[in-house]
Design a protein around this motif. Sequence first.
Motif, PDB file in Angstrom:
ATOM      1  N   LEU A 106     -27.459  -3.549  14.540  1.00  0.00           N
ATOM      2  CA  LEU A 106     -26.607  -2.786  13.762  1.00  0.00           C
ATOM      3  C   LEU A 106     -26.321  -3.512  12.295  1.00  0.00           C
ATOM      4  O   LEU A 106     -26.105  -2.706  11.332  1.00  0.00           O
ATOM      5  N   THR A 107     -26.259  -4.718  12.209  1.00  0.00           N
ATOM      6  CA  THR A 107     -25.968  -5.515  11.154  1.00  0.00           C
ATOM      7  C   THR A 107     -26.963  -5.314  10.038  1.00  0.00           C
ATOM      8  O   THR A 107     -26.828  -5.084   9.115  1.00  0.00           O
ATOM      9  N   ALA A 108     -28.384  -5.345  10.794  1.00  0.00           N
ATOM     10  CA  ALA A 108     -29.573  -5.229  10.009  1.00  0.00           C
ATOM     11  C   ALA A 108     -29.364  -3.765   9.286  1.00  0.00           C
ATOM     12  O   ALA A 108     -29.595  -3.346   8.119  1.00  0.00           O
ATOM     13  N   LEU A 109     -29.319  -2.876  10.129  1.00  0.00           N
ATOM     14  CA  LEU A 109     -29.004  -1.553   9.805  1.00  0.00           C
ATOM     15  C   LEU A 109     -28.169  -1.313   8.566  1.00  0.00           C
ATOM     16  O   LEU A 109     -28.164  -0.649   7.613  1.00  0.00           O
ATOM     17  N   GLU A 110     -26.909  -1.870   8.841  1.00  0.00           N
ATOM     18  CA  GLU A 110     -25.741  -1.804   7.878  1.00  0.00           C
ATOM     19  C   GLU A 110     -26.123  -2.617   6.602  1.00  0.00           C
ATOM     20  O   GLU A 110     -25.541  -1.933   5.395  1.00  0.00           O
ATOM     21  N   VAL A 111     -27.109  -3.449   6.482  1.00  0.00           N
ATOM     22  CA  VAL A 111     -27.539  -4.195   5.055  1.00  0.00           C
ATOM     23  C   VAL A 111     -28.130  -3.009   4.280  1.00  0.00           C
ATOM     24  O   VAL A 111     -28.282  -2.786   3.421  1.00  0.00           O
ATOM     25  N   LEU A 112     -29.241  -2.388   5.307  1.00  0.00           N
ATOM     26  CA  LEU A 112     -29.986  -1.609   4.738  1.00  0.00           C
ATOM     27  C   LEU A 112     -29.233  -0.190   4.222  1.00  0.00           C
ATOM     28  O   LEU A 112     -29.462   0.147   3.006  1.00  0.00           O
ATOM     29  N   VAL A 113     -28.249   0.279   5.179  1.00  0.00           N
ATOM     30  CA  VAL A 113     -27.321   1.319   4.542  1.00  0.00           C
ATOM     31  C   VAL A 113     -26.724   0.947   3.054  1.00  0.00           C
ATOM     32  O   VAL A 113     -26.542   1.567   2.365  1.00  0.00           O
ATOM     33  N   ALA A 114     -25.986  -0.311   3.313  1.00  0.00           N
ATOM     34  CA  ALA A 114     -25.291  -0.962   2.153  1.00  0.00           C
ATOM     35  C   ALA A 114     -26.246  -0.782   0.662  1.00  0.00           C
ATOM     36  O   ALA A 114     -25.590  -0.124  -0.265  1.00  0.00           O
ATOM     37  N   VAL A 115     -27.648  -0.981   0.978  1.00  0.00           N
ATOM     38  CA  VAL A 115     -28.422  -1.141  -0.258  1.00  0.00           C
ATOM     39  C   VAL A 115     -28.599   0.483  -0.614  1.00  0.00           C
ATOM     40  O   VAL A 115     -28.774   0.944  -1.674  1.00  0.00           O
ATOM     41  N   LEU A 116     -28.924   1.141   0.395  1.00  0.00           N
ATOM     42  CA  LEU A 116     -29.452   2.430   0.363  1.00  0.00           C
ATOM     43  C   LEU A 116     -28.511   3.435  -0.097  1.00  0.00           C
ATOM     44  O   LEU A 116     -28.770   4.274  -1.059  1.00  0.00           O
ATOM     45  N   GLN A 117     -27.033   3.136   0.079  1.00  0.00           N
ATOM     46  CA  GLN A 117     -26.159   4.008  -0.456  1.00  0.00           C
ATOM     47  C   GLN A 117     -25.847   3.932  -1.755  1.00  0.00           C
ATOM     48  O   GLN A 117     -25.519   4.638  -2.611  1.00  0.00           O
ATOM     49  N   ALA A 118     -26.106   2.702  -2.353  1.00  0.00           N
ATOM     50  CA  ALA A 118     -25.945   2.227  -3.633  1.00  0.00           C
ATOM     51  C   ALA A 118     -27.016   2.880  -4.435  1.00  0.00           C
ATOM     52  O   ALA A 118     -26.753   3.626  -5.420  1.00  0.00           O
ATOM     53  N   TYR A 119     -28.357   2.825  -3.758  1.00  0.00           N
ATOM     54  CA  TYR A 119     -29.417   3.912  -4.581  1.00  0.00           C
ATOM     55  C   TYR A 119     -29.188   5.126  -4.464  1.00  0.00           C
ATOM     56  O   TYR A 119     -29.386   5.976  -5.480  1.00  0.00           O
ATOM     57  N   VAL A 120     -28.703   5.698  -3.400  1.00  0.00           N
ATOM     58  CA  VAL A 120     -28.424   7.228  -3.321  1.00  0.00           C
ATOM     59  C   VAL A 120     -27.137   7.622  -4.488  1.00  0.00           C
ATOM     60  O   VAL A 120     -27.404   8.440  -5.124  1.00  0.00           O
ATOM     61  N   PHE A 121     -26.358   6.858  -4.469  1.00  0.00           N
ATOM     62  CA  PHE A 121     -25.299   7.177  -5.275  1.00  0.00           C
ATOM     63  C   PHE A 121     -25.650   7.071  -6.847  1.00  0.00           C
ATOM     64  O   PHE A 121     -25.550   8.088  -7.678  1.00  0.00           O
TER      65      PHE A 121
END
Lengths: 180, 249
Positions: B218-233
Amino acid sequence: MAQTTHTSTGHAPAEHGGGFPPFDSSTFGGQLLWLAIAFGALYVLMSKVALPRVAAILEERSNRIEGDLDKAAKLKSETDAAIAAYEKALADAKAKAQAIAGETRDKLAAESDARRKALEADLNVKLAAAEQQIVDGKQKAMQNVRGIAVDAAAAIVERLAGQAPATDEVEAAVSRSLAQ
Amino acid sequence: MADPIHQFQLKTIGQPLFHIGGTEIAFTQSALYMFAAVAVITVVMLMATLSRSMVPSRLQSVVELLYNFVADTVRSSAGHDGMKFFPLVFSLFIFILVLNLAGMLPYGFTVTSHIIVTAALAGLVILTVIIYGLMAHGTHFFGLFVPSGVHPLMLLILVPIEVISFISRPISLSVRLFANMLAGHIALKIFAGFIATLLAAGAWGILSPLPLALTVALTALEVLVAVLQAYVFATLTSIYLHDALHPGH
């Protein structure tokens, strides 16, 4: 653990609401203020300082690359021009060499022609002289033949008739028989 | 078991500073994270561009990559004239990215897990779209809500749909980021809490590697989500800005 942190950090908005922190409207004003200051500062720093610097670096690099490419293209066109000039010079030299060779050949041919003609003329003259000489010799020989014939006729007549005929008559008779 | 909501609690640093209309303004860890993010971003950007070398150093390379990445996003989504909004999109992207990643640090606080922050950022984007759209195109900006080449009767249905979809943009933009950050951190905290609970439950302790493995994943996934959400925004911001630049459908 949560409770101890709450009390140790003193004022915590959730304490009076006890609800979900992200929906605690008492913290909204503060968060908005700090966000406005922080993001405003970031926007100014990025748009006025940081991003123009990165853009300048990138542009300088792309200009440099473009300049280098232009330079390379210029050098290439110069090289092409040099090659073309060299090839032209080579072609000119070849043409010139051929012209000189042709000229020399023509000159030599004309010279040998002239020499041949002179030789032929000389030979013709010599031939004519030789022919003349032959004609002369022939004539002289014929005259000698006539003399011999006269003498022989006179001797034959003398032997047969016992008396030498008159030279005039013999000559006339020889001339007559030669004419026949 | 640890309270999974506690991590989102704002903590005042020092005493409340002042009051505005009954609202207490205090310097919190959230504000500290925001200013720290601004400081880190600025220092990295300035240090990376200090030497201005033709052949970039590692740090300069990272900053150039970030610059080109956001610039490509803006160009592909908002068009070449969208580059006038590049500083805004870049600031949003790097700000959200750093705050999201700071939330992944142990004991870290996630500024973007508060709806008011994401709503303010989304509101900034939509206000930029509306104000620039009206300034640049006047009333033509409202052509955004009128699809061209459609039967007038259909417009009776389509225009309200377009208006609703426009209004829902800032809501979806803010809720997407907020909910992703919030849910991810709650899930992480719950699974991490299972480890402690199982270890304390005697023989059940042998099962504790399971939630541990899940927490790592989940930690790995959350790092991905952190980057992805900035990109999506950043991408959605560019797409919305495209409407401000070219309101015609």
